[in-house]
Structures are given as C-alpha cells and as structure tokens.
Design a protein around this motif. Structure first.
Motif, PDB file in Angstrom:
ATOM      1  N   UNK A  14     -55.252 -84.174  40.672  1.00  0.00           N
ATOM      2  CA  UNK A  14     -55.674 -82.947  41.016  1.00  0.00           C
ATOM      3  C   UNK A  14     -56.375 -82.327  41.687  1.00  0.00           C
ATOM      4  N   UNK A  15     -56.521 -82.149  43.122  1.00  0.00           N
ATOM      5  CA  UNK A  15     -57.822 -80.569  43.263  1.00  0.00           C
ATOM      6  C   UNK A  15     -57.796 -80.031  42.671  1.00  0.00           C
ATOM      7  N   UNK A  16     -58.086 -79.122  41.711  1.00  0.00           N
ATOM      8  CA  UNK A  16     -57.545 -77.861  41.289  1.00  0.00           C
ATOM      9  C   UNK A  16     -58.803 -76.640  41.707  1.00  0.00           C
ATOM     10  N   UNK A  17     -60.030 -77.744  42.054  1.00  0.00           N
ATOM     11  CA  UNK A  17     -60.771 -76.656  42.799  1.00  0.00           C
ATOM     12  C   UNK A  17     -60.513 -75.150  43.120  1.00  0.00           C
ATOM     13  N   UNK A  18     -59.418 -75.065  43.163  1.00  0.00           N
ATOM     14  CA  UNK A  18     -58.987 -73.542  44.259  1.00  0.00           C
ATOM     15  C   UNK A  18     -57.880 -73.140  43.140  1.00  0.00           C
ATOM     16  N   UNK A  19     -57.723 -73.680  41.561  1.00  0.00           N
ATOM     17  CA  UNK A  19     -56.477 -73.050  41.504  1.00  0.00           C
ATOM     18  C   UNK A  19     -56.593 -72.376  40.136  1.00  0.00           C
ATOM     19  N   UNK A  20     -57.943 -72.450  39.477  1.00  0.00           N
ATOM     20  CA  UNK A  20     -58.476 -72.207  38.445  1.00  0.00           C
ATOM     21  C   UNK A  20     -57.430 -70.905  37.347  1.00  0.00           C
ATOM     22  N   UNK A  21     -56.359 -71.385  36.565  1.00  0.00           N
ATOM     23  CA  UNK A  21     -55.430 -70.766  36.215  1.00  0.00           C
ATOM     24  C   UNK A  21     -54.014 -70.530  36.795  1.00  0.00           C
ATOM     25  N   UNK A  22     -53.804 -71.512  37.619  1.00  0.00           N
ATOM     26  CA  UNK A  22     -52.745 -70.993  38.005  1.00  0.00           C
ATOM     27  C   UNK A  22     -51.242 -72.284  37.180  1.00  0.00           C
ATOM     28  N   UNK A  23     -50.084 -71.155  37.621  1.00  0.00           N
ATOM     29  CA  UNK A  23     -49.147 -72.174  36.571  1.00  0.00           C
ATOM     30  C   UNK A  23     -48.381 -72.618  37.550  1.00  0.00           C
ATOM     31  N   UNK A  24     -47.924 -74.526  36.689  1.00  0.00           N
ATOM     32  CA  UNK A  24     -46.677 -74.910  37.703  1.00  0.00           C
ATOM     33  C   UNK A  24     -45.512 -74.909  37.151  1.00  0.00           C
ATOM     34  N   UNK A  25     -44.234 -74.268  36.834  1.00  0.00           N
ATOM     35  CA  UNK A  25     -43.833 -73.700  36.041  1.00  0.00           C
ATOM     36  C   UNK A  25     -44.111 -73.567  34.141  1.00  0.00           C
ATOM     37  N   UNK A  26     -45.010 -72.307  34.363  1.00  0.00           N
ATOM     38  CA  UNK A  26     -45.290 -71.520  33.581  1.00  0.00           C
ATOM     39  C   UNK A  26     -46.819 -72.321  32.544  1.00  0.00           C
ATOM     40  N   UNK A  27     -47.160 -73.491  32.582  1.00  0.00           N
ATOM     41  CA  UNK A  27     -48.207 -73.975  32.444  1.00  0.00           C
ATOM     42  C   UNK A  27     -49.685 -74.366  33.520  1.00  0.00           C
ATOM     43  N   UNK A  28     -50.516 -74.207  32.862  1.00  0.00           N
ATOM     44  CA  UNK A  28     -51.707 -74.040  34.037  1.00  0.00           C
ATOM     45  C   UNK A  28     -51.582 -74.944  34.405  1.00  0.00           C
ATOM     46  N   UNK A  29     -52.030 -75.352  35.247  1.00  0.00           N
ATOM     47  CA  UNK A  29     -52.733 -76.722  36.203  1.00  0.00           C
ATOM     48  C   UNK A  29     -53.735 -77.455  35.713  1.00  0.00           C
ATOM     49  N   UNK A  30     -53.852 -79.208  36.140  1.00  0.00           N
ATOM     50  CA  UNK A  30     -55.031 -79.431  35.813  1.00  0.00           C
ATOM     51  C   UNK A  30     -55.011 -80.428  35.224  1.00  0.00           C
ATOM     52  N   UNK A  31     -53.860 -80.029  34.000  1.00  0.00           N
ATOM     53  CA  UNK A  31     -53.416 -81.392  33.053  1.00  0.00           C
ATOM     54  C   UNK A  31     -52.235 -81.956  33.233  1.00  0.00           C
ATOM     55  N   UNK A  32     -51.767 -82.223  34.499  1.00  0.00           N
ATOM     56  CA  UNK A  32     -50.542 -82.722  35.041  1.00  0.00           C
ATOM     57  C   UNK A  32     -50.322 -84.380  34.858  1.00  0.00           C
TER      58      UNK A  32
END
Ligand SMILES: Cc1ncc(COP(=O)(O)O)c(C=O)c1O
Length: 369
Positions: free
Chosen positions: A158-176
């Motif tokens: 995941x390129x989460x460079x712009x998405x600190x704390x964004x949620x996918x189905x209630x879970x924070x992105x970065x560990x999917x």
C-alpha cells in the motif's frame, strides 16, 4: 478587502505547537541524537500503534520507504509491478529504482484510485506485486485487490503516503498488504519539519531487513550484509513527528469538517465533488473537485486570491521519463480525464468557516459569469 486564502498554511499548524516543538528539538540538540536515536524509536513505536501495526520503520522519506518495500520483496529487473498512473511520481520511482517495470491500470472515476475490476487482466507471470495508492487520503477498494493477490500470489504493497489514519471498512489502512509506505513530507496530514517516511508492516523479518537496508545494509556497525542505503530518519524529525502525532486524530476530524462544509456549500454547482465510497473513511489529504473548465476556474480562483493546485496534471504513463515504457495517450482514459479536470481546493484543519464560505462563493461566482 478580502485576505488571500492560501492553498496550504503550515504556519497556522505550527503556531500553537511552537513551544512544544522548540522544546523537543532543544532536547534532541542537547542529546546530539541526530540520526535515528531515541526520538525516532519512540515515534516508530507510537506510529505503529496508531496504524494498528506491529512495526513502523522510520525513513528519510516516503520514497525511500517504498523503494525498500520493493527490495524486501526481492523485486528486480524483468519483474512487473501493477500500479496506478494517477499519483505522485514517487510511487513509480520505487518500482523503477529496482529495475522493474511499472504496469499501469486505469483508475476508478469516483475515487481516483486503482480500479480493482481492471487489475486481474494485467497480471502476468512476471507480476511481483500490486501497489495501489490511497490517493488524496481516500482508501483504494482493498478487498477485491486482496482477493486477486490471494488468487495470483503477488503481494500487496500500500502506498499510504497521503492516508495517515484513513479507514477501510473501519480499519486503518497500512496493514492490509505485506507492507505499506507513508510519507511525512511537511504538507502531508502528518508532516515533519523536513523530510520523513515510514515503512509499516506486521512481518518481523521485513521490519528487520528494512532497518538494515536503511542503514547501509548493516546491523552491526562497519559490517555490511548487503548493499544498503543511507535512508535513516533524522532524530529531530522523529521528535517533531512524535509531538504532531498526538494531534493527528483531531486534525483528521478538522479536515473532515472542512470537506463536509465544501460538500454542503458546493452541492448545487456544476462541479463533480469527491465522494467517499461506502467502504471508506477518507482523511481528506486533498479535496479534489472536477470540471472540464478546470483551467479557467483555477485562474478565476487565483485572481480572487484563493489558492488551489493540480494533483496531478499529467498521468505517469505520459510523462517524458516513462516514454520508454511505450504507453500512449488514450491508454488510460479515466486517469487522463481526471488529470484534465482535477482541481485541489484549500483543505487543512485550521481553515475557518468564513474562509470555506469565501472559497465556495468565488466558485459560485465563476459559474454565474
Ligand atoms: C502518493 C505518494 N507516494 C509517495 C510519496 C513520496 O513521499 P516523499 O515525498 O516523502 O518521498 C508521496 C509524497 O510526496 C506521495 O504523495
């Protein structure tokens, strides 16, 4: 006389934090812990916890973190990585730095993120990873992508460079996925006072090798297990980020408030407004509207002293640096249209309701003329 409304106002963010930041920088200077050190370790632990991840490894930039992500997956010449053409170029740099080929897939018209429906047909025996971007703070549709990764085996980065704390189905992105890369460039939702980045993962071996690669391929000073890099996070940046992280959730709420006001005030205009997908909680790194007369609207806003910006005016498959990949205009029509129509309005937690209303008025005035 109306005051100018800046596109970005980092000074407004720093002002109330200034004493706290001065104090932690002074402490770092006293300790002389300039490269990595205790403040970086503390920030890594805090940021990992914030992401709900086991490990965060601090880097000198998000670009470096993504580069190392490619190395951790042993991606190299002859390999392909599926990614989006509508992003900041650094997403593709990571792929190019290891000698692999970015394979672009068009984006979803509503979210500006990689369209999972188009990904499967781009997979070949050389596909070694899929790297979507949670663009503008809005998560990509992860479930169908993870399903494709399970079926065809390439890992998800995941390129989460712009998405600190964004949620996918209630879970924070970065560990999917197998790992993710974050940027702490000053204008990001969580920004350093300089450059910074992090690689986030739940995999202990990846974290350990990332720590080694960022420090000259070494775990013991002057003994080098592989060719590495000087990608260390600076101590001062770790200290500053530690302070700012404590404000991130409040800032995200502030950004969401601004977005909500724009939605309300711009609802009746001809602009196409950003909408959250039903699976998403965006952190609104950017608020990007669309219109075919984007260039005229940009001039109009600027002439009324309202800052705005283009993210991004030319998709990556049409950039000069990637001419050798052999793509042509028309290959990714959704991304190409987005590049022609997108316009980023000012969005930051400190934006006042008065300022938001003025931005909306200037836009409405454009469509009246
Ligand atoms: C989507 C995306 N990927 C990667 C990066 C690279 O991050 P950095 O600027 O910290 O190297 C950025 C930020 O600039 C970005 O927006």
């Amino acid at each position: 006389m109306n005051q100018p409304i800046p596109y970005l106002d980092l000074a407004a963010q720093l002002r109330p934090l200034r004493k706290e930041i001065d104090a932690v920088i002074a402490k770092t200077l006293d300790n002389c812990s300039f490269c990595l050190g205790p403040d970086v370790i503390q920030f890594e632990n805090d940021f990992a916890r914030h992401c709900g991840a086991q490990y965060a490894v601090g880097f000198n930039s998000g670009t470096s973190a993504l580069h190392v992500a490619m190395l951790l997956l042993n991606i190299g010449p002859g390999d392909e990585v599926i990614t989006t053409p509508h992003t900041f170029v650094a997403t593709s740099w990571a792929i190019s730095y290891v000698g692999a080929r970015p394979v672009y897939v068009d984006i979803d018209d509503q979210t500006f993120t990689l369209d999972p429906k188009l990904v499967e047909r781009a997979i070949t025996p050389r596909t070694k990873a899929i790297m979507p971007v949670h663009l503008y703070g809005h998560p990509v549709d992860l479930e169908p992508l993870m399903e494709i990764c399970r079926k065809h085996k390439p890992p998800l980065v995941e390129d989460a460079a712009q998405a600190h704390g964004a949620k996918y189905r209630g879970k924070i992105v970065g560990t999917f996925g197998a790992m993710s890369g974050f940027s702490f460039y000053p204008g990001k939702n969580l920004g350093a006072c300089g450059e910074g980045g992090a690689l986030v993962t739940n995999n202990e071996a990846y974290a350990a090798r990332a720590r080694s690669l960022r420090e000259h391929g070494s775990t013991q000073r002057y003994f080098h297990d592989e060719v590495g890099f000087n990608y260390r996070m600076e101590g001062i940046q770790g200290a500053v980020l530690g302070v700012k992280l404590r404000h991130l959730d409040k800032w995200t709420q502030g950004r969401r408030r601004v977005a909500q006001r724009y939605h309300e005030l711009l609802a009746g205009t001809p602009l196409q407004l950003p909408r959250e997908a039903d699976y998403a909680e965006s952190v609104y790194h950017l608020y990007v509207v669309r219109h075919p007369r984007r260039d005229d609207l940009k001039k109009h806003l600027e002439s009324h002293k309202v800052g705005c910006a283009l993210h991004y005016p030319l998709p990556l498959h049409l950039q000069k640096c990637y001419a050798s990949l052999g793509y042509h205009a028309g290959d990714f029509p959704v991304a190409e249209k987005a590049a022609r129509e997108c316009l980023s309005l000012p969005i930051y937690p400190e934006l006042t309701d008065e300022q938001i209303q003025r931005v909306a008025e200037v836009i409405k005035d454009f469509f009246k003329a």
